[in-house]
Every structure is written in structure tokens, then in C-alpha cells.
Design a protein around this motif. Structure first.
Motif, short mmCIF file in Angstrom:
data_model
loop_
_atom_site.label_atom_id
_atom_site.label_comp_id
_atom_site.label_asym_id
_atom_site.label_seq_id
_atom_site.Cartn_x
_atom_site.Cartn_y
_atom_site.Cartn_z
N GLU A 299 0.84 -1.19 0.00
CA GLU A 299 0.00 0.00 0.00
C GLU A 299 0.87 1.24 0.00
N LEU A 307 3.84 9.94 -4.78
CA LEU A 307 3.59 8.54 -5.13
C LEU A 307 4.04 8.23 -6.55
N GLY A 312 7.09 5.75 -5.15
CA GLY A 312 6.54 4.60 -5.85
C GLY A 312 7.57 3.66 -6.43
N VAL A 322 -3.70 2.22 -3.27
CA VAL A 322 -3.12 3.56 -3.36
C VAL A 322 -4.10 4.55 -2.75
N VAL A 337 -2.59 7.07 -11.93
CA VAL A 337 -2.11 6.02 -11.03
C VAL A 337 -1.93 4.70 -11.78
N ALA A 344 -2.38 -1.74 -9.73
CA ALA A 344 -3.11 -1.12 -8.62
C ALA A 344 -4.55 -1.65 -8.61
N ILE A 347 -7.76 2.37 -5.71
CA ILE A 347 -7.28 3.75 -5.85
C ILE A 347 -8.31 4.63 -5.17
#
Length: 408
Positions: A299, A307, A312, A322, A337, A344, A347
Motif C-alpha cells: 500500500e 507517489l 513509488g 493507493v 495512477v 493497482a 485507488i
């Protein structure tokens, strides 16, 4: 005598919409390799083989292939959990090869699978998941006017009374014959007091109670548990827990699930238990063999620029949750993202709380008490908490739905 203890495969399960069957197949390949390389005498599967009562065809085929492969090297003893349909999982059990034992019937729970050993046979009592609403009449004493109490403790206690009675008879027979004392292993799917749950186990409460005291299992040597997804030892050390039942305190362990099935499990080390029966009751008799990790869970939390930058690094191949904390929702948040982190799964935008602002509601997960959530909703829409009668209706409705799901 070596046993391999595993559970909670949940074949057919998804993780936030991602099909996990290939990852589950990889774990079962690993399991076959361990059974072969460690020359185990039996593999114990403590329930929740499937993720639901009617599993997908691909999951059924994977189980069939895995059992055939394991049977080339060892004996397999398998029981249904609360996610499985006992009738479906046990279909055709009488026709299966000698080295595949599916124990799904309550009537046979005190009939052990015998594993011969020169140091004393090992008796494996494999208990199917015991739903109190389903089995409390079957497990009541013959001639009893009333069924057992509506609790997991009552039905598990009755089942273990039958196990101990059968074990005592076999120990006496061995003593008369001058043979070594047989050792006893119980396979059970239950929530034992002291166990640490995660977000992904299905609630098994009946009448508001879901736990079983570890003292219920006294009198055997090892209890191979399923249901909780984190590998852990449970139960008090010998001598520290009041004896709820006669006999010594066994070693009780959860093997845990082979994969992480929620982000609450991301820090768990997934494993299988390799049990050296001759070393019992010492805790060192159980050794954890780490499971392969097909893709890590992780996470990330912080402003989006951080990020997408250095924070990241090293996470582009992980399954991610995220959480973006910018004061205002960033433009094109989801696409940005996903471009950076293609795996991911969650989000979300959660800005920091403003001074004097309203408290933001947290996400409701399987770890939350369903009835507490329902009561909070009633209070939110009506302005007052549910009455005792209303709370009873909510509980009855919830238990009827969960019972219907288990019997589907």
C-alpha cells in the motif's frame, strides 16, 4: 511420521476482481513438490477448499488434478470448511482412490484415518465444518429431548467427546496388545479463542458467538486448524488454561491461507505447516514452510506527486492499494495512477481532515461487525438506535441469509 498441514485454498476466489486461479495453481504445484521432497505421510487440508458452495468449473478441475498428483506421493485427507458445500465436496468420496480421503459427513467424524507407524499409529480425526444450526441435533446424545445449545462451542465439544471416546478405546486396545500408544491428530475448521483474524474470513457467528475455546480440543496431540488466514499458534501453554475437557493440551496451529486474499493480509508470511509427529508436544514439531509469492501486496499513501515519484519506486509490479492525500482530488487521478502502477487494485482519494470539518466515514470491510454496521445505519436514518426488538429482527435476518449462503 511427517504430516503436511494446509487449509483455506479458496479455489475460485478473486482479489478485487482479479482472477487468482493461476496463482492458486502455482501454490498447489509447490505443495505437491513439498509433499514429494519431504516424503510426507499425509497432507491434511483443513477446509475452505473452494471459495463458494458452487465453485467454477476451472476450480473443480484444478482440485481434481491436484488430488491425483498428491496421491502419487502421499495420502490426502480433506474436509469441507464454511465456504464449501459439504455435500458437493464429498460427492463420490466412496469411489475415490484409497489415498484420497474426503471426510464430509458428521456421522463419520469419530472414525479416524489410520496412518500406520512403528512408533504408534497416527489417528487422524477429520471433522467437517460444524454449523450449529445444522448439526446440533445430530450431535446431541442419543435420547436427548433437546438439541445441543446453539453455539460453536457446544457442537465442537460434542464432536470432540466422540473423538476422545474412540481414541480411549483404541489406546486401551493398543495397551492390551502391547503395542505403542497411538497418537491423535484432529483436523478442524473453526475460530479458536485467541486467533487473529483478517478482513477476508467470512463471519461464522451463530447466535452472536463464533469462537471455540482451545480447551475443547484437549486429549489429542495436534489440532490442524483452518478458517483464519494468518499462520499462527493458538491456545494457552499447558497448565495455564483451565481444563474444559480431560486430557493433555495439544499443539494447535492454523496453517493460514496460501495467498493473501485482502490487504489486511499483506504483512502475513504465507506458509504450510510441516509436522514431525514424533516431536510432539513440543512446539518445534511444527515447522513453517514459506509459500511462493506470485505478486506482492503493498500500500502507498501520500500526495500524488510523491507517489508517482520516488515513493513509488519498486512497486510497479505489486498489487497495490493507493491512497492519495492531496487536499483536492487530482485531475485524472485513476488514469495517472494506473499508468504508473498497472496492478493497482484500489485507488482512493482521502484528503486530510480539515479543522472543524466533519469526520469522514471509513470503509466498511468484512472485518466489521455486520450487525453493528446495520445498527449504525438505522441510527443514521432514524435518529435513534434500534430497539431491542429491532436488533433481534436484524440479527435473525442476517443469520437466515448467512445460513442460506452456506447451504446453497
Amino acid at each position: 511420521m511427517r504430516l503436511l498441514h494446509t487449509s483455506d485454498w479458496h479455489l475460485g476466489r478473486t482479489l478485487h476482481g482479479v482472477d487468482l486461479l493461476d496463482h492458486q495453481a502455482a501454490h498447489l504445484d509447490h505443495l505437491v513438490e513439498v509433499a514429494r521432497d519431504e516424503q510426507v505421510d499425509a497432507v491434511l487440508v483443513a477446509g475452505d477448499v473452494y471459495d463458494r458452495a458452487v465453485p467454477p468449473v476451472e476450480a473443480v478441475m484444478l482440485l481434481s488434478e491436484t488430488l491425483a498428483r498428491l496421491a502419487e506421493h502421499t495420502t490426502v485427507i480433506l474436509t469441507p470448511g464454511n465456504h464449501d458445500s459439504a455435500a458437493r465436496l464429498g460427492f463420490g468420496a466412496a469411489l475415490m482412490r484409497e489415498r484420497v480421503r474426503v471426510r464430509s459427513r458428521v456421522s463419520g467424524l469419530a472414525e479416524p484415518v489410520m496412518l500406520p507407524d512403528e512408533r504408534g499409529d497416527v489417528l487422524v480425526y477429520a471433522l467437517p465444518y460444524l454449523d450449529p444450526d445444522v448439526v446440533r441435533r445430530d450431535l446431541a446424545e442419543d435420547g436427548a429431548a433437546e438439541p445441543l445449545a446453539r453455539s460453536h462451542e457446544a457442537v465442537m465439544g460434542a464432536a470432540m467427546d466422540r473423538v476422545r471416546a474412540d481414541l480411549a478405546r483404541r489406546v486401551a486396545d493398543a495397551a492390551r496388545a502391547g503395542s505403542p500408544r497411538p497418537r491423535a491428530v484432529v483436523v478442524a475448521h473453526a475460530f479458536v479463542v485467541g486467533g487473529l483474524p483478517s478482513d477476508s474470513e467470512r463471519d461464522i457467528r451463530v447466535g452472536g458467538v463464533d469462537v471455540v475455546p482451545s480447551g475443547v480440543f484437549r486429549g489429542v496431540d495436534y489440532v490442524a486448524l483452518g478458517h483464519l488466514h494468518g499462520a499462527q499458534r493458538v491456545g494457552a501453554d499447558p497448565g495455564l488454561e483451565a481444563a474444559a475437557s480431560p486430557g493433555p493440551s495439544p499443539l494447535l496451529r492454523y496453517s493460514g491461507s496460501p495467498l493473501a486474499y485482502s490487504f489486511s493480509e499483506l504483512r502475513q508470511v504465507k506458509s504450510t505447516v510441516l509436522l514431525d509427529v514424533d516431536a510432539l508436544p513440543d512446539a518445534s514439531a511444527a515447522r513453517l514452510i514459506p509459500a511462493p509469492v506470485p505478486r506482492r501486496l503493498a500500500e502507498l499513501t501520500g500526495p500524488i506527486d510523491e507517489l508517482l515519484g520516488a515513493a513509488g519506486e519498486g512497486h510497479t509490479d505489486d498489487w497495490l492499494r493507493v491512497t492519495v492525500t492531496d487536499a483536492h482530488r487530482p485531475e485524472d487521478l485513476y488514469r495517472r495512477v494506473k499508468d504508473r502502477f498497472p496492478h493497482a487494485l484500489v485507488i482512493q482519494h482521502r484528503p486530510p481532515e480539515r479543522v472543524g470539518g466533519a469526520v469522514r466515514a471509513g470503509a466498511v470491510t468484512q472485518a466489521h461487525d455486520v450487525l453493528e454496521v446495520a445498527a449504525e445505519f438505522v441510527e443514521h436514518v432514524s435518529g435513534q438506535a434500534p430497539t431491542v426488538a429491532e436488533a433481534a429482527v436484524l440479527r435473525q435476518a442476517y443469520e437466515q441469509v448467512t445460513a442460506a449462503e452456506r447451504s446453497a
